[in-house]
Each structure stands twice: as structure tokens, then as C-alpha cells.
Design an enzyme around this catalytic site. Structure first.
Site, PDB file in Angstrom:
ATOM      1  N   LYS A  13      -0.573 -35.756  78.042  1.00 12.09           N
ATOM      2  CA  LYS A  13      -0.211 -36.099  76.921  1.00 12.09           C
ATOM      3  C   LYS A  13       0.926 -34.816  76.560  1.00 12.09           C
ATOM      4  O   LYS A  13       0.762 -33.722  77.275  1.00 12.09           O
ATOM      5  CB  LYS A  13      -0.976 -36.005  75.940  1.00 12.09           C
ATOM      6  CG  LYS A  13      -1.858 -34.676  75.796  1.00 12.09           C
ATOM      7  CD  LYS A  13      -1.521 -33.381  74.962  1.00 12.09           C
ATOM      8  CE  LYS A  13      -2.364 -32.337  74.835  1.00 12.09           C
ATOM      9  NZ  LYS A  13      -1.694 -31.024  74.557  1.00 12.09           N
ATOM     10  N   ASP A 138      -9.445 -32.987  73.335  1.00  7.83           N
ATOM     11  CA  ASP A 138      -8.258 -33.709  73.821  1.00  7.83           C
ATOM     12  C   ASP A 138      -8.630 -34.983  74.633  1.00  7.83           C
ATOM     13  O   ASP A 138      -7.861 -35.810  74.962  1.00  7.83           O
ATOM     14  CB  ASP A 138      -7.113 -32.898  74.697  1.00  7.83           C
ATOM     15  CG  ASP A 138      -6.383 -31.987  73.890  1.00  7.83           C
ATOM     16  OD1 ASP A 138      -6.360 -32.013  72.716  1.00  7.83           O
ATOM     17  OD2 ASP A 138      -6.059 -31.021  74.715  1.00  7.83           O
TER      18      ASP A 138
HETATM   19  O1  C5P Z   1     -12.070 -28.693  73.063  1.00  6.92           O
HETATM   20  P1  C5P Z   1     -11.711 -27.917  74.388  1.00  6.92           P
HETATM   21  O2  C5P Z   1     -12.757 -27.567  75.197  1.00  6.92           O
HETATM   22  O3  C5P Z   1     -10.570 -28.595  75.096  1.00  6.92           O
HETATM   23  O4  C5P Z   1     -10.959 -26.386  73.773  1.00  6.92           O
HETATM   24  C1  C5P Z   1     -10.879 -25.288  74.602  1.00  6.92           C
HETATM   25  C2  C5P Z   1     -10.703 -24.156  73.632  1.00  6.92           C
HETATM   26  O5  C5P Z   1      -9.674 -24.120  73.094  1.00  6.92           O
HETATM   27  C3  C5P Z   1     -11.705 -23.927  72.976  1.00  6.92           C
HETATM   28  O6  C5P Z   1     -13.092 -23.200  73.257  1.00  6.92           O
HETATM   29  C4  C5P Z   1     -11.403 -23.135  71.949  1.00  6.92           C
HETATM   30  O7  C5P Z   1     -11.256 -21.610  72.209  1.00  6.92           O
HETATM   31  C5  C5P Z   1      -9.609 -23.738  72.001  1.00  6.92           C
HETATM   32  N1  C5P Z   1      -9.602 -24.673  70.836  1.00  6.92           N
HETATM   33  C6  C5P Z   1      -9.403 -24.070  69.458  1.00  6.92           C
HETATM   34  N2  C5P Z   1      -9.121 -25.174  68.543  1.00  6.92           N
HETATM   35  C7  C5P Z   1      -8.857 -26.612  68.730  1.00  6.92           C
HETATM   36  C8  C5P Z   1      -9.047 -26.713  70.071  1.00  6.92           C
HETATM   37  C9  C5P Z   1      -9.322 -25.669  70.942  1.00  6.92           C
HETATM   38  O8  C5P Z   1      -9.371 -22.845  68.908  1.00  6.92           O
HETATM   39  N3  C5P Z   1      -8.558 -27.137  67.768  1.00  6.92           N
END
Ligand code: C5P
Length: 300
Positions: A13, A138
Site C-alpha cells: 500500500k 494496516d
Molecule cells: O499497528 P501496528 O502494530 O502496525 O503499529 C506499529 C507501531 O506504530 C505501534 O506500536 C505504534 O508505536 C505506532 N502506531 C501509532 N499510531 C497508529 C499506528 C501505529 O503510533 N495509528
């Protein structure tokens, strides 16, 4: 005997708009984003085995087994369905690792879909999407694909109708960027000074409805770009190179460091890609188009 192996293809993406709000109590940031799935794919093959294993081809250093997000996806679905998680997952990677293109999330979405197929689970789409959201912000989009608006921490997806294909050059860097590190840098920069924020998401939605790439270019924006540049200053040269070589607009995708360069059509994209590649400002360039569908079982 038909082969028991299930193969799944899943796209990368890019973010056409990424508005980052405040840090929430749960450690995530409130987002408004527009995702577009583009024609750069990882392919997974899933085969029944005595125990769970995950191996990756084409990307040294990616975690194996349950430490890989695709492995966690297998474990989560096995627990949900009361199945033994004995699956060998092989990932052929094209999506850059730590590139801001949700490659790990894509692999997790593909593993969920592939295991559901392998185990003949007749799950409602909503259940798969809910499991996907548990794995990462994502992951639901990687299942859905197309063009979509994401809210919450990015995991709440609603489709965006766009009847056109858009043409992009992706400038892929040699070094990755950690998503939490880029969010952390954005918080730090905002503490020092509030800085400008992306324009209204409605501008991007309106531009997507018309076959006018120049109008879409003007509407693109990413609040994380300044933080990605702060951590990897060489990105400035990549952004500059894309614009200088004729792209309509260049922006960092997600948390970077991949730079997406919007072009007028496929020929224009091939031309910009050749010129940018010649400058040696990034590891590799790819020409892609979007939107494309999300994770799909091949030959199903
Ligand atoms: O959701 P995911 O595990 O992919 O996110 C990885 C990291 O990115 C989270 O632990 C956080 O630190 C950051 N993040 C964030 N806000 C979001 C998505 C991700 O701060 N909306």
C-alpha cells in the site's frame, strides 16, 4: 492428487493522505488516512506441516516462525478456529521491508486468508477483518485492497470509489525506517513546534473522483514526512529528484522511507523511473499502478 499448498498474493500500500492526530492513551495515534493498494506483491505459500514455520525469500533479516507477523496470524486464526497451527509458510518478498508500504501487515493478511482457505473455514469477512485488526493497524486494509479511507488507528476501513488507475514510481531506499520511531520523532518535532498539518482529506477524495492526476498531486499529503526526513535526511534528495525529473508530485509513503511519485500515465511513469534510477539516489525504483485488489488466493 491435488496439491495441499495454498498460494496467496497480497499487494503493498501507499498512503495518498496521512493525517496524524494526537497520541492516544493506548500508545497509538488517531489517524485519518487514504490507502491505495498498488501492483507490488508478496506471495505466500502455505503447506500443512507438523509445526508452524515461516521462512522468507528475498529479504534477509526478516524474523522467522512465530516472531514473523505472518506466523502470529497463523497462531491467532488457529486459536480462533480451534485448529493445530501446523503450517509451513514461505514468503517471497517484493514489498520492501520497513519501507512504509505495510509489507509485514500484507504478509499477515495473506497468512490469515491462506490458512482460512487451507483449513476450509467458512468465516464471515467481518471475522477475518476483526482478526486482522488485532494483528496490526494496516492488516485490515491489506485484506481489502483497492482505495480506502482508514480511521481510528488506521484499522477502520471504508472503501473509496475511484474509477481510474493511477500510475506511480516507487523509489525504494536501501535502509528501512521503524514505524514507531517515526511516530516518536513526529511527537518530538511537534513538541518543539506545532508545524503545518496536511490539508482536508475531502480534497483527496474529490480529486480521486476525477481522471486528473495533476489535481490529485496537489491534494496529496503526509504528516509523517517531516519526521521521516528528520530521521533519514537523504530522503530530501529523493523527493527533489522525483520532482526535478518530471513527476507530478512526490511524497513519502506512510512512515517511509519509500517515496511515491505520482505520474500522468504509464509511459510518463516509465520515463520518470528511468531518469530517477539513473541518479542513484535510492536502492531501486519500481513502476506500479493502483488501485489493485487486496489479498487473493491464487487459482481459487
Ligand atoms: O499497528 P501496528 O502494530 O502496525 O503499529 C506499529 C507501531 O506504530 C505501534 O506500536 C505504534 O508505536 C505506532 N502506531 C501509532 N499510531 C497508529 C499506528 C501505529 O503510533 N495509528
Amino acid at each position: 492428487m491435488p496439491s495441499a499448498t495454498v498460494r496467496v498474493r497480497v499487494p503493498a500500500k501507499i498512503n495518498l493522505h496521512l493525517g496524524v492526530g494526537d497520541l492516544r492513551d493506548d500508545g497509538y495515534h488517531e489517524l485519518v488516512t487514504i490507502f491505495q493498494a498498488v501492483s507490488l506483491y508478496d506471495e505466500l505459500s502455505l503447506t500443512p506441516a507438523d509445526e508452524l514455520s515461516v521462512v522468507t525469500r528475498g529479504a534477509p533479516g526478516v524474523p522467522e516462525g512465530a516472531a514473523n507477523l505472518a506466523g502470529r496470524a497463523v497462531l491467532l486464526l488457529a486459536e480462533h478456529a480451534g485448529r493445530h497451527p501446523g503450517v509451513r509458510v514461505e514468503i517471497s518478498k517484493q514489498i520492501p521491508v520497513a519501507g512504509g508500504m505495510a509489507g509485514g501487515s500484507a504478509d499477515a493478511a495473506a497468512a490469515l486468508l491462506g490458512c482460512a482457505h487451507l483449513w476450509h473455514l467458512d468465516l464471515p469477512r467481518s471475522t477475518l477483518v476483526a482478526l486482522a485488526a488485532e494483528l496490526g493497524s494496516d492488516v485490515p486494509f491489506a485484506l481489502t485492497g483497492g482505495t480506502a479511507i482508514g480511521t481510528g488507528r488506521g484499522e477502520q476501513i471504508a472503501p473509496v470509489l475511484t474509477r481510474h488507475q493511477w500510475h506511480w514510481v516507487l523509489a525504494i531506499a536501501g535502509d528501512g525506517l521503524s514505524t514507531p520511531a517515526v511516530f516518536g520523532e513526529l511527537d518530538r518535532l511537534r513538541e518543539q513546534s506545532p508545524g503545518p498539518r496536511v490539508g482536508p482529506v475531502e480534497d483527496v477524495l474529490a480529486a480521486l473522483a476525477r481522471p486528473d492526476a495533476a489535481a490529485l498531486g496537489e491534494a496529496l499529503g503526509n504528516d509523517m514526512q517531516a519526521a521521516a526526513i528528520s530521521l533519514q535526511p537523504s530522503l530530501r534528495r529523493v523527493l527533489y529528484a522525483g520532482t526535478a525529473e518530471g513527476a507530478l508530485h512526490c511524497l513519502v509513503s506512510g512512515s517511509g522511507p519509500t517515496v511515491a511519485m505520482l505520474c500522468a500515465d504509464a509511459d510518463h511513469a516509465a520515463d520518470v523511473a528511468a531518469r530517477v534510477a539513473g541518479l542513484g539516489v535510492c536502492r531501486t525504483v519500481r513502476v506500479v499502478n493502483g488501485p489493485v485488489p487486496g489479498a487473493r488466493v491464487l487459482g481459487a
